[in-house]
Design an enzyme around this catalytic site. Structure first.
Site, PDB file in Angstrom:
ATOM      1  N   CYS A 252      77.574   9.430 140.342  1.00 12.43           N
ATOM      2  CA  CYS A 252      78.733  10.202 140.784  1.00 12.43           C
ATOM      3  C   CYS A 252      79.989   9.411 140.487  1.00 12.43           C
ATOM      4  CB  CYS A 252      78.619  10.588 142.254  1.00 12.43           C
ATOM      5  SG  CYS A 252      78.390   9.217 143.379  1.00 12.43           S
ATOM      6  N   ARG A 257      77.568   9.886 146.654  1.00 13.66           N
ATOM      7  CA  ARG A 257      77.058  11.254 146.597  1.00 13.66           C
ATOM      8  C   ARG A 257      75.730  11.308 145.852  1.00 13.66           C
ATOM      9  NH1 ARG A 257      82.209  14.157 144.055  1.00 13.66           N
ATOM     10  NH2 ARG A 257      82.601  12.029 143.358  1.00 13.66           N
TER      11      ARG A 257
END
Lengths: 305, 148
Positions: A252, A257
């Site tokens: 990410c 994430r």
């Protein structure tokens, strides 16, 4: 001794159902006093460094992704001795069952779980739905500090290779599946940071060539729980085109994430070889002479020379 | 490096309070400020379009400024909106509200941009999160300048 895994129909469909617990399972375990002898340690890990202090699940200790798990100087995770001190100070032994939960669909909790896994902590699970689901169900929160019986945690060196990818690993991996979990605007290169988040300084916008775009949040349902096995298969096997047995790297912007996606691929769908590239776009987007692709298409492999 | 001598008295006092504490207690003081942040008056809460988002903050933060007649000339009133689930952001807003609300525009514009660093929170909450607070102060100053 490890605490028996939860069994329910949703979890049973996952490859490793023992990696998730439900809010009800946790409430029952707390009620039964699983925490008192240190066999279960509940950890809250949030994006906001003060959210825990506003109220947390009774008995939960706090671990901050940034101040506790990152080394200030080396742009790396803490070393073995620091992790051992941290874990021990939170009452965690090597054989504790650690249940982690947090805000934002467990995004930061999954990141903490991934770091625990770098250190080879065997029994670490996520609370499905995290903090928000616990609160939505009207369950108890407290601001009272938990009673922690400091434990002795062994100094175990991190084993990065199986679940962590560095930039050179990603370069060598090109041609095999990559999952980009950022927002569509970050993927296309329209922006270099999350919508409504601070600019964190990447020189170029775009994605790693050939990476499939599956924003991390699509693996979560509205209540913050992971989607069912079938829904996850539609997403990653269907849309992203992964095949069972693939060697996969997720990334990410700074690796948080993608930890949420890493968890889904590794434990819910059962891919043996899944790595999280924590350098992610803040490294790749700035690195000299590494290829990127712009726009909504995955893009082809760069030609040699 | 800025010193508290360069700050308006209310803000200087807040900075002194933070500096007098050990790191963990500084966080708790920030939490106090997050609880003390006043709610928006109805005329603004009913009109979210009058507030401007500070996109540099990790969590949605909206703010606006208004000019009001005071006894000794015009003063600036500050209004913030941030969710309860974002106590760090609310805490920063609370510090700036208590330290700057009701001051003349020139006084607010004279606050040094590195004022947030004086709170001694950078290590405890990380430089990344501190950036949100600097952005908040910057946005206030830009809006005050534009209002004048």
């Amino acid at each position: 001794m490890p605490i028996a895994a939860e069994t329910n129909e949703k979890f049973a469909a996952y490859a490793h159902p023992d990696r998730l617990v439900s809010t009800q399972w946790l409430a029952d375990a707390l009620e039964a006093g699983a925490e008192r002898d240190g066999s279960l340690v509940l950890v809250e890990s949030d994006e906001d460094v003060l959210l825990y202090e506003t109220g947390h699940i009774p008995g939960a200790v706090k671990i901050d992704w940034h101040t506790d798990l990152n080394d200030e100087v080396t742009r790396d995770y803490v070393d073995a001795a620091t992790f051992a001190r941290l874990a021990g100070s939170k009452g965690i032994s090597r054989d504790s069952t650690v249940v982690i939960y947090g805000d934002k669909s467990n995004w930061w909790a999954a990141y903490a779980l991934w770091v625990f896994t770098l250190f080879g902590h065997e029994d670490v699970r996520l609370l499905d739905g995290g903090r928000d689901k616990w609160i939505a169900e009207g369950r108890e929160l407290t601001t009272a500090a938990p009673t922690v019986n400091a434990a002795s945690y062994p100094v175990v060196e991190r084993s990065d290779t199986p679940i962590r990818a560095f930039k050179d690993d990603v370069l060598a991996h090109l041609g095999q599946p990559l999952i980009d979990v950022r927002s569509p605007e970050e993927y296309t290169g329209q922006r270099t940071h999350m919508p409504a988040y601070p600019q964190e300084g990447a020189m170029r916008g775009g994605h790693i060539p050939t990476a499939a775009s599956i924003p991390w949040g699509r693996a979560a349902a509205a209540d913050g729980t992971y989607r069912s096995r079938e829904e996850l298969e539609n997403l990653y096997l269907g849309e992203a085109g992964l095949k069972p047995g693939d060697d996969v790297i997720a990334y990410c912007r700074i690796g948080e994430r993608s930890s949420h996606t890493w968890f889904a691929l590794k434990y819910l769908l059962g891919f043996d070889s899944v790595r999280n590239y924590d350098g992610s776009w803040t490294e790749w987007g700035n690195a000299v002479r590494v290829p990127i692709a712009k726009g909504p298409e995955r893009g082809g492999l760069p030609t040699a020379g | 490096m800025t010193t508290t001598a360069a700050l308006p008295p209310a803000l200087a006092e807040i900075v002194d309070d933070f500096q007098a504490l050990e790191e963990p207690d500084r966080l708790l003081l920030l939490l106090e400020f997050s609880r003390g942040l006043p709610a928006l008056p109805e005329r603004l809460s009913d009109h979210p379009e009058l507030l401007e988002q500070v996109v540099e903050c990790q969590t949605p933060l909206f703010l606006t400024v208004e000019t009001e007649k005071g006894d000794d000339g015009d003063v600036i009133r500050l209004f913030f909106k941030a969710p309860q689930e974002a106590p760090t952001t609310r805490g920063f807003a609370g510090v700036l509200h208590e330290g700057l609300d009701g001051l003349p525009a020139a006084t607010i514009l004279a606050v040094p941009d590195d004022m947030p660093d004086l709170l001694g929170l950078t290590r405890a909450i990380t430089p990344l999160r501190m950036r949100g607070m600097s952005a908040m102060l910057g946005r206030i100053k830009r809006k005050v300048a534009a209002a004048g």
